[in-house]
Design a protein around this motif. Structure first.
Motif, short mmCIF file in Angstrom:
data_model
loop_
_atom_site.label_atom_id
_atom_site.label_comp_id
_atom_site.label_asym_id
_atom_site.label_seq_id
_atom_site.Cartn_x
_atom_site.Cartn_y
_atom_site.Cartn_z
N MET A 128 0.84 -1.19 0.00
CA MET A 128 0.00 0.00 0.00
C MET A 128 0.88 1.25 0.00
SD MET A 128 -3.04 -1.26 -0.03
CE MET A 128 -4.12 0.10 0.47
N SER A 129 0.31 2.38 -0.37
CA SER A 129 1.03 3.65 -0.37
C SER A 129 0.08 4.78 -0.01
CB SER A 129 1.67 3.92 -1.73
OG SER A 129 0.67 4.08 -2.74
N THR A 130 0.63 5.90 0.39
CA THR A 130 -0.17 7.06 0.74
C THR A 130 0.63 8.32 0.44
OG1 THR A 130 -1.46 8.08 2.53
CG2 THR A 130 0.66 7.14 3.14
N SER A 131 -0.08 9.43 0.28
CA SER A 131 0.56 10.70 -0.08
C SER A 131 0.10 11.80 0.86
CB SER A 131 0.22 11.08 -1.52
OG SER A 131 0.62 10.09 -2.44
N GLY A 132 0.91 12.83 0.97
CA GLY A 132 0.56 13.97 1.81
C GLY A 132 1.79 14.77 2.14
#
Length: 215
Positions: free
Chosen positions: A44-48
């Motif tokens: 999984m990955s996430t951005s911010g």
């Protein structure tokens, strides 16, 4: 000028730029929120907005809230540093920082090739050099900025080769041991380009040249 040389020269100017701008702002990279991405071990990955803490091997993500992740569940993360305009990449690798047992540890990748990668871990050190020729708000472009409070950005360097991660002692004889097989070529390259064995930008150029020799 070849593409490789253009790339290395560009990276060196980026390194100089980041040191200069952070010196002017009296802030260090780890004290600033950066746009970026975090990639987890489960795919999984996430951005911010991202802030990192290499001392404790943590990375924080700011969205509606602030979440904190450790190097144990993050495979890598990348940030876009708007101050100097470049992408910086960090990977979690097993390493025994204190010489005891290996734990997941964040390293920044400075340059990598098919044979060898140069990594580093930055830290904020007390500047014992005093107010030298760089001035109270000056900077040494490859060791980092010095601010009004007597601190500077410093680095520990590591070479990753054949699945093995080794810390570089910043001694010239050990540099040749880390880059075996081309002592004469590397020595000539360093002398022609007036490169030092213990400066960030110079080490990047030397490692990139070594990888070219190995190809």
């Amino acid at each position: 000028m070849s593409t490789m040389k253009k790339t290395v020269v560009t990276l060196c100017f980026i390194l100089l730029g980041i040191a200069s701008v952070y010196a002017q702002n009296s802030q260090f990279p780890s004290q600033v929120w950066h746009k970026g991405n975090i990639y987890f071990n489960d795919g999984m990955s996430t951005s911010g907005l991202i802030k990192y803490d290499l001392d404790n091997n943590l990375v924080q993500l700011q969205t509606e809230t602030v979440d904190t992740f450790t190097a144990s569940n993050v495979s890598n993360f990348e940030i876009y540093d708007e101050i100097f305009g470049g992408i910086r990449k960090f990977y979690s690798l097993p390493y025994a920082i204190n010489g005891e047992y290996e734990t997941p540890t964040f390293f920044e990748v400075l340059t990598e090739g098919n044979n060898l990668a140069l990594l580093c871990r930055e830290y904020i050190a007390t500047d014992t050099r005093g107010m030298n020729n760089w001035g109270p708000m000056g900077m040494n472009p490859f060791w980092g900025p010095q601010n009004n409070f007597g601190y500077r950005l410093a680095f520990n360097y590591y070479f990753f080769n054949n699945g093995r991660l080794q810390r570089y002692s910043l001694k010239k004889k050990d540099l040749f041991a880390m880059l075996p097989g081309y002592d004469d070529e590397i020595d000539l390259f360093m002398r022609k380009n007036r490169l030092e064995h213990d400066k960030r930008g110079d080490l990047l150029r030397i490692t990139a040249y070594y990888n070219e020799l190995k190809n």
